[in-house]
Scaffold this motif. Structure first.
Motif, PDB file in Angstrom:
ATOM      1  N   PRO A  58      -6.752  -1.404  15.149  1.00  0.00           N
ATOM      2  CA  PRO A  58      -6.915  -2.408  14.022  1.00  0.00           C
ATOM      3  C   PRO A  58      -6.446  -3.903  14.174  1.00  0.00           C
ATOM      4  O   PRO A  58      -5.080  -3.459  14.025  1.00  0.00           O
ATOM      5  N   ARG A  59      -6.433  -5.301  13.897  1.00  0.00           N
ATOM      6  CA  ARG A  59      -5.746  -6.401  13.522  1.00  0.00           C
ATOM      7  C   ARG A  59      -4.812  -6.105  12.477  1.00  0.00           C
ATOM      8  O   ARG A  59      -5.293  -5.689  11.449  1.00  0.00           O
ATOM      9  N   PRO A  60      -3.498  -5.974  13.169  1.00  0.00           N
ATOM     10  CA  PRO A  60      -2.279  -6.137  11.846  1.00  0.00           C
ATOM     11  C   PRO A  60      -2.019  -7.596  10.516  1.00  0.00           C
ATOM     12  O   PRO A  60      -2.103  -8.418  10.225  1.00  0.00           O
ATOM     13  N   VAL A  61      -3.724  -7.989   9.963  1.00  0.00           N
ATOM     14  CA  VAL A  61      -4.193  -8.223   9.374  1.00  0.00           C
ATOM     15  C   VAL A  61      -4.137  -7.963   7.510  1.00  0.00           C
ATOM     16  O   VAL A  61      -3.730  -6.866   7.492  1.00  0.00           O
ATOM     17  N   ARG A  62      -3.641  -8.359   6.613  1.00  0.00           N
ATOM     18  CA  ARG A  62      -3.667  -7.824   5.090  1.00  0.00           C
ATOM     19  C   ARG A  62      -3.858  -7.052   4.756  1.00  0.00           C
ATOM     20  O   ARG A  62      -3.325  -6.288   4.549  1.00  0.00           O
ATOM     21  N   THR A  63      -5.312  -7.100   5.012  1.00  0.00           N
ATOM     22  CA  THR A  63      -6.114  -5.918   4.402  1.00  0.00           C
ATOM     23  C   THR A  63      -5.348  -4.379   5.046  1.00  0.00           C
ATOM     24  O   THR A  63      -5.304  -3.750   4.548  1.00  0.00           O
ATOM     25  N   ASN A  64      -5.706  -4.599   6.584  1.00  0.00           N
ATOM     26  CA  ASN A  64      -5.401  -3.827   7.147  1.00  0.00           C
ATOM     27  C   ASN A  64      -3.885  -2.498   7.408  1.00  0.00           C
ATOM     28  O   ASN A  64      -4.216  -1.943   7.269  1.00  0.00           O
ATOM     29  N   GLY A 120       0.801  -1.280  -0.302  1.00  0.00           N
ATOM     30  CA  GLY A 120       0.493   0.414   0.215  1.00  0.00           C
ATOM     31  C   GLY A 120       0.078   1.379   0.292  1.00  0.00           C
ATOM     32  O   GLY A 120       0.362   2.366  -0.338  1.00  0.00           O
ATOM     33  N   ARG A 121       2.348   1.387   0.413  1.00  0.00           N
ATOM     34  CA  ARG A 121       2.844   2.075   0.948  1.00  0.00           C
ATOM     35  C   ARG A 121       3.029   2.875  -0.483  1.00  0.00           C
ATOM     36  O   ARG A 121       3.354   4.055  -0.816  1.00  0.00           O
ATOM     37  N   ILE A 122       3.021   2.110  -2.028  1.00  0.00           N
ATOM     38  CA  ILE A 122       4.308   2.807  -3.393  1.00  0.00           C
ATOM     39  C   ILE A 122       2.995   3.241  -3.426  1.00  0.00           C
ATOM     40  O   ILE A 122       3.355   4.729  -4.322  1.00  0.00           O
ATOM     41  N   PRO A 123       1.896   2.889  -3.942  1.00  0.00           N
ATOM     42  CA  PRO A 123       0.977   4.220  -4.242  1.00  0.00           C
ATOM     43  C   PRO A 123       0.750   5.356  -3.639  1.00  0.00           C
ATOM     44  O   PRO A 123      -0.177   6.393  -4.383  1.00  0.00           O
ATOM     45  N   GLY A 124       0.090   5.328  -2.401  1.00  0.00           N
ATOM     46  CA  GLY A 124       0.194   6.519  -1.053  1.00  0.00           C
ATOM     47  C   GLY A 124       1.156   7.280  -1.468  1.00  0.00           C
ATOM     48  O   GLY A 124       0.277   8.333  -1.210  1.00  0.00           O
ATOM     49  N   SER A 125       2.382   6.798  -1.813  1.00  0.00           N
ATOM     50  CA  SER A 125       3.635   7.961  -1.730  1.00  0.00           C
ATOM     51  C   SER A 125       3.814   8.374  -3.742  1.00  0.00           C
ATOM     52  O   SER A 125       3.861   9.775  -3.191  1.00  0.00           O
ATOM     53  N   PHE A 126       2.717   8.817  -4.171  1.00  0.00           N
ATOM     54  CA  PHE A 126       2.733   8.867  -5.486  1.00  0.00           C
ATOM     55  C   PHE A 126       1.550  10.031  -4.879  1.00  0.00           C
ATOM     56  O   PHE A 126       1.865  10.817  -5.912  1.00  0.00           O
ATOM     57  N   LEU A 127       0.582   9.669  -5.163  1.00  0.00           N
ATOM     58  CA  LEU A 127      -0.358  10.113  -4.119  1.00  0.00           C
ATOM     59  C   LEU A 127      -0.390  11.451  -2.626  1.00  0.00           C
ATOM     60  O   LEU A 127      -0.226  12.628  -3.180  1.00  0.00           O
ATOM     61  N   GLY A 128       1.262  10.986  -2.145  1.00  0.00           N
ATOM     62  CA  GLY A 128       1.731  12.430  -1.282  1.00  0.00           C
ATOM     63  C   GLY A 128       2.104  13.108  -2.107  1.00  0.00           C
ATOM     64  O   GLY A 128       2.151  14.516  -2.049  1.00  0.00           O
ATOM     65  N   ALA A 129       3.342  13.083  -3.262  1.00  0.00           N
ATOM     66  CA  ALA A 129       3.870  14.407  -4.140  1.00  0.00           C
ATOM     67  C   ALA A 129       2.886  15.128  -4.503  1.00  0.00           C
ATOM     68  O   ALA A 129       3.552  15.682  -4.581  1.00  0.00           O
ATOM     69  N   TRP A 130       1.903  14.233  -5.177  1.00  0.00           N
ATOM     70  CA  TRP A 130       1.125  15.294  -6.426  1.00  0.00           C
ATOM     71  C   TRP A 130       1.153  16.931  -4.413  1.00  0.00           C
ATOM     72  O   TRP A 130       0.071  17.504  -4.952  1.00  0.00           O
TER      73      TRP A 130
END
Length: 244
Positions: free
Chosen positions: A118-124, A77-87
């Protein structure tokens, strides 16, 4: 900036690095409001560079306690989030970015105070990683989402896992900011001057870990972040009043 302003920033970075090396987060939450109050143009690249240094140090120290599987899903999730943050960095004004910093910090404080875990499961992990990427790249504060997901880990495991995630994530964020043209020579120069404060904070964390339990450290981080946010709000309101 004046000598007093440099000293104020160095003090915030020292304390923030100590907190992050003890809890896995804290540098951005503590130091970003202070830098935004003094000179918002230095955000977010300056703090991201310094955070990269402290995460490398902590990851090396806690390498035997890493949750590599959880880190991997969070990075998805971090990679697409970083694109949006730079924008967002390219879009917002200095004052707008400062208000974003305040909003991010206060939202993190509210969630932590309410005890949401929240629990540290894949979606979260993926969602938290994306939120952290947006926040980290845009404001240099990416700790709250990951701290909420991983707060059930013991001290060394939480510190090591969060540091490994932020080490990779900070590298991604810096690349996105560089591509967006949001990294200046002034930011790089301040980061270089603040390296001793980061190293000193990391060294001090070894002693702090023996004196304070995780609950007290978390309370200290939240209190310091709240104070920094209040000071920044006062500064922004004063600027608006002067402009009006």
């Amino acid at each position: 900036m004046t000598g007093a302003e440099y000293a104020l920033i160095a003090g915030a970075i020292f304390l923030g690095a100590c907190l992050q090396a003890s809890t896995g987060f804290g540098l951005g939450m503590l130091a970003a409001p202070v830098i935004a109050m003094v000179e918002p143009a230095l955000l977010p690249a300056t703090l991201i560079l310094l955070a990269l240094l402290v995460t490398v140090l902590v990851t090396a120290r806690e390498r035997q306690h890493l949750d590599l599987r959880g880190t991997g899903w969070a990075l998805v999730g971090r990679i697409p989030g970083s694109f949006l943050g730079a924008w967002l960095v390219a879009l917002l004004s200095r004052e707008g970015l400062a208000w974003v910093v305040v909003t991010v910090v206060l939202a993190g404080l509210l969630l932590a105070a309410r005890g949401w875990a929240p629990r540290p499961v894949r979606t979260n992990l993926i969602v938290a990683g994306a939120a952290s990427g947006i926040m980290r790249t845009a404001t240099s504060i990416g700790g709250p989402p990951m701290a909420l997901v991983w707060q059930g880990h013991d001290g060394p495991r939480m510190r090591g896992t969060m540091s490994a995630f932020f080490m990779v994530g900070s590298t991604i964020s810096m690349a996105m900011l560089w591509i967006a043209g949001a990294v200046t020579a002034e930011m790089l120069a301040l980061a270089l001057w603040m390296v001793p404060a980061v190293v000193g904070g990391f060294a001090a964390s070894r002693f702090v870990n023996r004196l304070l339990n995780p609950r007290r450290l978390k309370a200290l981080a939240i209190g310091a972040s709240a104070l920094g946010s209040v000071l920044l709000v006062v500064q922004l309101i004063s600027q608006l009043a002067a402009a009006g």
